[in-house]
Scaffold this motif. Structure first.
Motif, short mmCIF file in Angstrom:
data_model
loop_
_atom_site.label_atom_id
_atom_site.label_comp_id
_atom_site.label_asym_id
_atom_site.label_seq_id
_atom_site.Cartn_x
_atom_site.Cartn_y
_atom_site.Cartn_z
N ASP A 35 15.08 9.25 3.10
CA ASP A 35 14.26 9.84 4.24
C ASP A 35 15.07 11.05 4.57
O ASP A 35 15.96 11.13 5.47
CB ASP A 35 14.04 9.00 5.33
CG ASP A 35 13.22 9.57 6.59
OD1 ASP A 35 12.76 10.85 6.29
OD2 ASP A 35 13.08 9.11 7.50
N HIS A 36 14.47 12.38 4.55
CA HIS A 36 15.23 13.62 4.64
C HIS A 36 15.52 13.86 6.14
O HIS A 36 16.44 14.45 6.56
CB HIS A 36 14.27 14.76 4.27
CG HIS A 36 14.41 14.86 2.66
ND1 HIS A 36 14.26 15.83 2.25
CD2 HIS A 36 14.50 13.94 1.93
CE1 HIS A 36 14.10 15.83 0.65
NE2 HIS A 36 14.57 14.49 0.60
N GLN A 47 19.14 16.19 5.17
CA GLN A 47 18.88 17.67 4.72
C GLN A 47 20.07 18.25 4.90
O GLN A 47 20.48 19.37 4.00
CB GLN A 47 18.02 18.25 5.84
CG GLN A 47 17.55 19.70 5.65
CD GLN A 47 16.73 19.57 4.16
OE1 GLN A 47 15.90 18.79 3.84
NE2 GLN A 47 17.01 20.76 3.38
N ALA A 48 21.24 17.98 5.80
CA ALA A 48 22.43 18.86 5.95
C ALA A 48 23.37 18.40 4.71
O ALA A 48 23.98 19.36 3.96
CB ALA A 48 23.27 18.04 7.00
N LYS A 49 23.08 17.14 4.03
CA LYS A 49 23.71 16.75 2.86
C LYS A 49 23.23 17.50 1.50
O LYS A 49 23.94 18.26 0.70
CB LYS A 49 23.85 15.44 2.63
CG LYS A 49 24.66 14.71 3.39
CD LYS A 49 25.01 13.28 3.02
CE LYS A 49 26.34 12.40 3.71
NZ LYS A 49 26.52 11.39 3.00
N ARG A 66 18.46 17.56 -9.14
CA ARG A 66 18.49 16.14 -8.45
C ARG A 66 19.57 15.94 -7.64
O ARG A 66 20.67 16.68 -7.97
CB ARG A 66 18.29 14.92 -9.58
CG ARG A 66 18.23 13.65 -8.93
CD ARG A 66 18.37 12.90 -10.22
NE ARG A 66 17.91 11.50 -9.77
CZ ARG A 66 18.79 10.32 -9.96
NH1 ARG A 66 19.82 10.32 -10.90
NH2 ARG A 66 18.28 9.44 -9.61
N ILE A 67 19.44 15.46 -6.45
CA ILE A 67 20.54 15.35 -5.49
C ILE A 67 20.52 13.85 -5.17
O ILE A 67 19.79 13.26 -4.74
CB ILE A 67 20.28 16.46 -4.27
CG1 ILE A 67 20.25 17.65 -4.76
CG2 ILE A 67 21.38 16.11 -3.43
CD1 ILE A 67 19.84 18.76 -3.66
N ILE A 68 22.08 13.64 -5.43
CA ILE A 68 22.31 12.18 -5.07
C ILE A 68 23.54 12.14 -3.89
O ILE A 68 24.49 13.09 -3.96
CB ILE A 68 22.60 11.51 -6.32
CG1 ILE A 68 23.96 12.12 -7.04
CG2 ILE A 68 21.31 11.37 -7.18
CD1 ILE A 68 24.44 11.29 -8.24
N ASP A 69 23.63 11.04 -3.68
CA ASP A 69 24.77 10.66 -2.84
C ASP A 69 25.22 9.20 -3.01
O ASP A 69 24.39 8.58 -3.79
CB ASP A 69 24.59 11.09 -1.26
CG ASP A 69 25.79 11.11 -0.31
OD1 ASP A 69 26.84 11.17 -1.08
OD2 ASP A 69 25.64 11.04 0.71
N CYS A 88 23.30 17.54 -8.57
CA CYS A 88 24.16 18.01 -7.36
C CYS A 88 24.33 16.81 -6.44
O CYS A 88 23.47 15.89 -6.22
CB CYS A 88 23.52 19.17 -6.61
SG CYS A 88 23.01 20.56 -7.77
N MET A 89 25.63 17.03 -6.00
CA MET A 89 26.44 15.84 -4.91
C MET A 89 26.86 16.72 -3.64
O MET A 89 27.78 17.80 -3.98
CB MET A 89 27.18 15.23 -5.55
CG MET A 89 26.56 14.06 -6.73
SD MET A 89 27.78 13.71 -7.99
CE MET A 89 27.43 14.99 -8.91
N PRO A 90 26.57 16.19 -2.66
CA PRO A 90 27.32 16.95 -1.36
C PRO A 90 28.76 16.83 -1.32
O PRO A 90 29.46 17.46 -0.43
CB PRO A 90 26.73 16.33 -0.17
CG PRO A 90 26.29 14.88 -0.71
CD PRO A 90 25.90 15.04 -2.18
N GLY A 91 29.35 15.77 -1.75
CA GLY A 91 30.75 15.35 -1.73
C GLY A 91 31.23 14.85 -0.37
O GLY A 91 30.31 14.71 0.56
#
Length: 197
Positions: A35-36, A47-49, A66-69, A88-91
């Motif tokens: 959930d964003h 959203q920050a990530k 695609r963005i994953i964590d 993409c990943m936020p790290g």
């Protein structure tokens, strides 16, 4: 970007996952969609990530990636779906070797193999990894160094393929401009290209 990949055919940039943070991008069955507006395990909003993950790639790549964590259990969480073949990943900004990054499928395979300590990466084409928000690493020569002081690296992108300094003429130490081979002599050697593409 496609022209770069075509020019490298027959084909084959870490990093680090290069030094992946525990994300297992190949566990689609475990993936959950976030959930964003919710807070994540780290206390950040989703959203920050997403914004941090997107900072790693060129705008035209990050926009449709695609963005994953990963959650506290190490399971993959989909922060946002994408459709261009990049993830993409936020790290983790508090961890060495866990920068925001954007990778294509070949680089995702390279990173998963590295994390699993496989004898060599199994991607059959070169991978592209963007780390345009910069990164930190421990060593230019030892892929599994956990003790050396952190080395800050500026914005760069990488080609994840076993390049050899003897045949390419590229140096093996990082520098602020140009290209160099990281982890030369190991199966996980790859090319860093400093700056933005």
């Amino acid at each position: 970007m496609n022209s770069i990949k075509r020019s490298l055919v027959p084909r084959t940039l870490f990093a680090g996952a290069l030094l992946m943070s525990g994300a297992n991008p190949h566990c689609a069955a475990q993936a959950q969609t976030a959930d964003h507006s919710s807070m994540t395990d780290s206390g950040e909003t989703t959203q920050a990530k997403i914004v941090r993950a997107m900072s790693a790639g060129p705008a035209d790549v990050a926009r449709f990636a695609r963005i994953i964590d990963t959650d506290a259990n190490g399971d993959t969480i989909v922060l946002r779906e994408g459709n261009n073949g990049f993830t993409c990943m936020p790290g983790n900004p508090k961890a060495v070797g866990d920068p925001p990054m954007c990778e294509d499928a070949a680089s995702m395979q390279w990173g998963a193999d590295f994390k699993a300590h496989k004898p060599k990466p199994t991607n059959t084409v070169p991978g592209i990894t963007y780390m345009l928000a910069g990164a930190t690493q421990r060593s230019d020569s030892d892929p599994y160094d956990k003790t050396s002081p952190p080395i800050p690296i500026g914005p760069h992108w990488m080609i994840m393929w076993p390049f050899d300094p003897k045949t390419t003429g590229l140096p093996t130490k990082h520098k602020p401009t140009g290209a160099y081979i990281m982890w030369a002599g190991s199966p996980y050697a790859h090319v860093h290209i400093m700056g933005r593409p």
